[in-house]
Write a protein that holds these residues in place. Structure first.
Motif, PDB file in Angstrom:
ATOM      1  N   GLN A 227       0.187   6.722  -6.925  1.00  0.00           N
ATOM      2  CA  GLN A 227       0.714   8.083  -6.986  1.00  0.00           C
ATOM      3  C   GLN A 227       2.050   8.107  -6.270  1.00  0.00           C
ATOM      4  OE1 GLN A 227      -0.688  11.841  -4.653  1.00  0.00           O
ATOM      5  NE2 GLN A 227      -1.722  11.947  -6.621  1.00  0.00           N
ATOM      6  N   GLY A 228       3.039   8.740  -6.903  1.00  0.00           N
ATOM      7  CA  GLY A 228       4.362   8.812  -6.295  1.00  0.00           C
ATOM      8  C   GLY A 228       4.892  10.226  -6.303  1.00  0.00           C
ATOM      9  N   ARG A 229       5.873  10.479  -5.447  1.00  0.00           N
ATOM     10  CA  ARG A 229       6.547  11.773  -5.415  1.00  0.00           C
ATOM     11  C   ARG A 229       8.038  11.523  -5.278  1.00  0.00           C
ATOM     12  NH1 ARG A 229       5.627  14.039  -0.657  1.00  0.00           N
ATOM     13  NH2 ARG A 229       3.402  13.832  -0.958  1.00  0.00           N
TER      14      ARG A 229
ATOM     15  N   LEU B 156       6.809  19.849  -9.367  1.00  0.00           N
ATOM     16  CA  LEU B 156       6.217  20.693  -8.334  1.00  0.00           C
ATOM     17  C   LEU B 156       7.106  21.884  -8.028  1.00  0.00           C
ATOM     18  CD1 LEU B 156       5.130  17.767  -6.004  1.00  0.00           C
ATOM     19  CD2 LEU B 156       3.599  19.233  -7.330  1.00  0.00           C
TER      20      LEU B 156
ATOM     21  N   THR C  18      18.424  11.097  -7.414  1.00  0.00           N
ATOM     22  CA  THR C  18      17.271  10.921  -6.524  1.00  0.00           C
ATOM     23  C   THR C  18      17.707  10.867  -5.062  1.00  0.00           C
ATOM     24  OG1 THR C  18      16.148   9.684  -8.255  1.00  0.00           O
ATOM     25  CG2 THR C  18      15.257   9.485  -6.040  1.00  0.00           C
TER      26      THR C  18
ATOM     27  N   THR D 291      12.099  13.375  -5.022  1.00  0.00           N
ATOM     28  CA  THR D 291      12.961  14.536  -4.809  1.00  0.00           C
ATOM     29  C   THR D 291      14.318  14.236  -5.425  1.00  0.00           C
ATOM     30  OG1 THR D 291      11.856  14.915  -2.693  1.00  0.00           O
ATOM     31  CG2 THR D 291      13.920  16.078  -3.049  1.00  0.00           C
TER      32      THR D 291
ATOM     33  N   VAL E 138      11.639   5.322  -0.129  1.00  0.00           N
ATOM     34  CA  VAL E 138      13.079   5.058  -0.147  1.00  0.00           C
ATOM     35  C   VAL E 138      13.823   6.382  -0.046  1.00  0.00           C
ATOM     36  CG1 VAL E 138      14.988   3.936  -1.376  1.00  0.00           C
ATOM     37  CG2 VAL E 138      12.652   3.162  -1.787  1.00  0.00           C
TER      38      VAL E 138
ATOM     39  N   ARG F 295       0.896  13.317   1.577  1.00  0.00           N
ATOM     40  CA  ARG F 295      -0.037  12.227   1.265  1.00  0.00           C
ATOM     41  C   ARG F 295      -0.205  11.390   2.524  1.00  0.00           C
ATOM     42  NH1 ARG F 295       2.489   8.693  -1.846  1.00  0.00           N
ATOM     43  NH2 ARG F 295       2.943  10.302  -3.365  1.00  0.00           N
TER      44      ARG F 295
ATOM     45  N   ASP G  54      10.071   6.896 -11.077  1.00  0.00           N
ATOM     46  CA  ASP G  54      11.438   7.423 -11.193  1.00  0.00           C
ATOM     47  C   ASP G  54      11.709   7.893 -12.624  1.00  0.00           C
ATOM     48  OD1 ASP G  54      14.252   7.552 -11.645  1.00  0.00           O
ATOM     49  OD2 ASP G  54      14.665   6.174 -10.026  1.00  0.00           O
TER      50      ASP G  54
ATOM     51  N   ALA H  37       7.257   1.768  -9.057  1.00  0.00           N
ATOM     52  CA  ALA H  37       8.236   2.698  -8.473  1.00  0.00           C
ATOM     53  C   ALA H  37       9.256   3.122  -9.526  1.00  0.00           C
ATOM     54  CB  ALA H  37       8.931   2.045  -7.279  1.00  0.00           C
TER      55      ALA H  37
ATOM     56  N   THR I  50       5.640  15.053  -8.942  1.00  0.00           N
ATOM     57  CA  THR I  50       4.595  14.095  -8.570  1.00  0.00           C
ATOM     58  C   THR I  50       4.170  13.335  -9.816  1.00  0.00           C
ATOM     59  OG1 THR I  50       2.431  13.809  -7.526  1.00  0.00           O
ATOM     60  CG2 THR I  50       2.717  15.776  -8.853  1.00  0.00           C
TER      61      THR I  50
ATOM     62  N   ASP J 290      14.898  11.132  -2.467  1.00  0.00           N
ATOM     63  CA  ASP J 290      13.742  10.525  -1.804  1.00  0.00           C
ATOM     64  C   ASP J 290      12.688  10.164  -2.835  1.00  0.00           C
ATOM     65  OD1 ASP J 290      13.653  10.551   1.318  1.00  0.00           O
ATOM     66  OD2 ASP J 290      14.677  12.401   0.765  1.00  0.00           O
ATOM     67  N   LEU J 291      12.030   9.030  -2.608  1.00  0.00           N
ATOM     68  CA  LEU J 291      10.958   8.581  -3.498  1.00  0.00           C
ATOM     69  C   LEU J 291       9.898   7.894  -2.649  1.00  0.00           C
ATOM     70  CD1 LEU J 291      11.341   6.795  -6.900  1.00  0.00           C
ATOM     71  CD2 LEU J 291       9.985   5.696  -5.132  1.00  0.00           C
ATOM     72  N   ASN J 292       8.625   8.193  -2.906  1.00  0.00           N
ATOM     73  CA  ASN J 292       7.559   7.455  -2.216  1.00  0.00           C
ATOM     74  C   ASN J 292       6.443   7.128  -3.188  1.00  0.00           C
ATOM     75  OD1 ASN J 292       5.386   9.553  -2.130  1.00  0.00           O
ATOM     76  ND2 ASN J 292       6.905  10.649  -0.904  1.00  0.00           N
ATOM     77  N   VAL J 293       5.751   6.037  -2.925  1.00  0.00           N
ATOM     78  CA  VAL J 293       4.640   5.598  -3.769  1.00  0.00           C
ATOM     79  C   VAL J 293       3.517   5.072  -2.881  1.00  0.00           C
ATOM     80  CG1 VAL J 293       3.927   4.168  -5.725  1.00  0.00           C
ATOM     81  CG2 VAL J 293       6.326   4.805  -5.487  1.00  0.00           C
ATOM     82  N   SER J 294       2.277   5.467  -3.181  1.00  0.00           N
ATOM     83  CA  SER J 294       1.095   4.830  -2.589  1.00  0.00           C
ATOM     84  C   SER J 294       0.376   4.076  -3.696  1.00  0.00           C
ATOM     85  CB  SER J 294       0.154   5.872  -1.979  1.00  0.00           C
ATOM     86  OG  SER J 294       0.766   6.542  -0.912  1.00  0.00           O
TER      87      SER J 294
ATOM     88  N   THR K  29       0.827  -1.207   0.000  1.00  0.00           N
ATOM     89  CA  THR K  29       0.000   0.000   0.000  1.00  0.00           C
ATOM     90  C   THR K  29       0.863   1.259   0.000  1.00  0.00           C
ATOM     91  OG1 THR K  29      -0.137   0.132   2.419  1.00  0.00           O
ATOM     92  CG2 THR K  29      -1.777  -1.216   1.305  1.00  0.00           C
TER      93      THR K  29
ATOM     94  N   PHE L 253      11.410  18.630  -7.271  1.00  0.00           N
ATOM     95  CA  PHE L 253      10.358  17.748  -6.764  1.00  0.00           C
ATOM     96  C   PHE L 253       9.351  17.494  -7.882  1.00  0.00           C
ATOM     97  CE2 PHE L 253      11.995  20.297  -3.303  1.00  0.00           C
ATOM     98  CZ  PHE L 253      12.077  19.448  -2.213  1.00  0.00           C
TER      99      PHE L 253
ATOM    100  N   LEU M 233       5.203   2.649  -0.046  1.00  0.00           N
ATOM    101  CA  LEU M 233       6.633   2.347  -0.102  1.00  0.00           C
ATOM    102  C   LEU M 233       7.403   3.657  -0.181  1.00  0.00           C
ATOM    103  CD1 LEU M 233       8.355  -0.359  -2.258  1.00  0.00           C
ATOM    104  CD2 LEU M 233       9.119   1.996  -2.480  1.00  0.00           C
TER     105      LEU M 233
END
Lengths: 129, 129, 129, 129
Positions: free
Chosen positions: B115-117, B92, B70, B119, A75, D117, B51, B47, B102, B72-76, A71, B100, A73
């Motif tokens: 959805q991921g973001r 962004l 990169t 940096t 890094v 988020r 990227d 992911a 999205t 930081d990277l996050n994904v929901s 749900t 940054f 992740l």
């Protein structure tokens, strides 16, 4: 690792060192197959390694051996991945419906390359919750 | 996409639709190469798509076309990726040293898959800052 | 802690146990001031504690004692915060321009309440990079 | 906002502009109560605003008006928060057991200050899942 299918196979040369009781260790050589244009470990390969190592750790500590559905992740990247890296995954919580795991990825010289955290939904099905 | 090397090639069949002014759109067919054991788009492939799409968007809007590193990277993850998915990346912020972005990933039926973001450090070198 | 100003004071009763060499430990009693409607530690208070503890750890290990500017923060929540919690922050990397820190928040009964990670830009100014 | 209790009250002067159908808008003046040492909006206050605005958006679109329990939260910070900021929260998914929401925080001059988020578990109880 034998028996990998689909995108798990994108991590060419991945080796499972151990997995038991909610912990797992895997090794991945930084070959051209997993490199970025800078000839170091690709950020997407690192995220995939967090996912694969974390899932194996969760399965190793789960009564039913369930893989769950990811749900969330994240890094953070600290240093370039070169040579061979080792992923060490440790389950933080395996609750009724959610499991959490943290993964450290290190080079053989001890430098921390990246750290990730993953949340998985542990329902009976593999559908999204 | 032509000219991809290394782990970028793990996203087999990736197609660049457009990239300009800090925005990018890419399409990826969910083939066996990018599947998980459930035959839907692998979380690591998602992911990696965040990227790659995010990096192209940043490069498209950066004066020097810098890819950055990169940090930081996050994904929901919301729904299973099936058929073909489209990644839409929007920058962004592109500041002096950090950018940054999205990224939304949708199925052709309009369902939001993830959805991921991300940096990125935009220094002159590709070394970690 | 004495000398706190602004929103740092929202963590009423916060106590600094130790801070040196990139590590910090702080204690926070779960009083009405930091509760949610469920009378446990508010998720926003936990995120603020990650920020404050992480910043103190970074400053304790930085030559110039710089606090930096936060660029990314994430928190995973595992269990309700009750009684008194202890935040343990450990710097993962303090590079030329970015620092990374991880923070564990535990109850006195040993249960892990939350884990967070923060990235800070360590430039000479406090402006966003 | 009237009726706030506990740590929600740390966001002094918070005003609810609207909340309906999974969207919410709130305004927060950057007063000394929510500042950092640099006299701009504290990173912890921003994370708390993501939590509060996101929760109100989720409740506004949920049949049972359930607040849920936060499982994951992330924030990226782009610019300093000054004057008055507006938080705009939009639910990304409200599923059987998990809800996801994204929150943009802007200054009155239109500059994006932060984006967060949040993932919440929407079970019948407020216990951690």
């Amino acid at each position: 690792m034998d028996g990998l299918t689909g995108f798990d196979r994108s991590l060419a040369g991945l080796e499972l060192l151990e997995a038991a009781g909610g912990k797992a260790r895997l090794r991945l050589p930084v070959s051209p197959a997993v490199e970025n244009i800078n000839h170091t470990l690709h950020g997407g390969a690192i995220a995939t390694l967090v996912d694969v190592a974390g899932t194996i750790a969760i399965m190793s500590g789960d009564r039913g051996g369930r893989p769950g559905v990811t749900t969330d992740l994240n890094v953070s990247y600290f240093a370039s991945g070169q040579g061979t890296v080792t992923a060490e995954a440790v389950v933080l919580k395996n609750g009724r419906t959610l499991a959490f795991v943290t993964v450290d990825i290190r080079r053989d010289d001890g430098v921390l390359v990246a750290q990730g955290r993953m949340t998985k939904h542990m329902g009976p099905s593999l559908a999204h919750p």
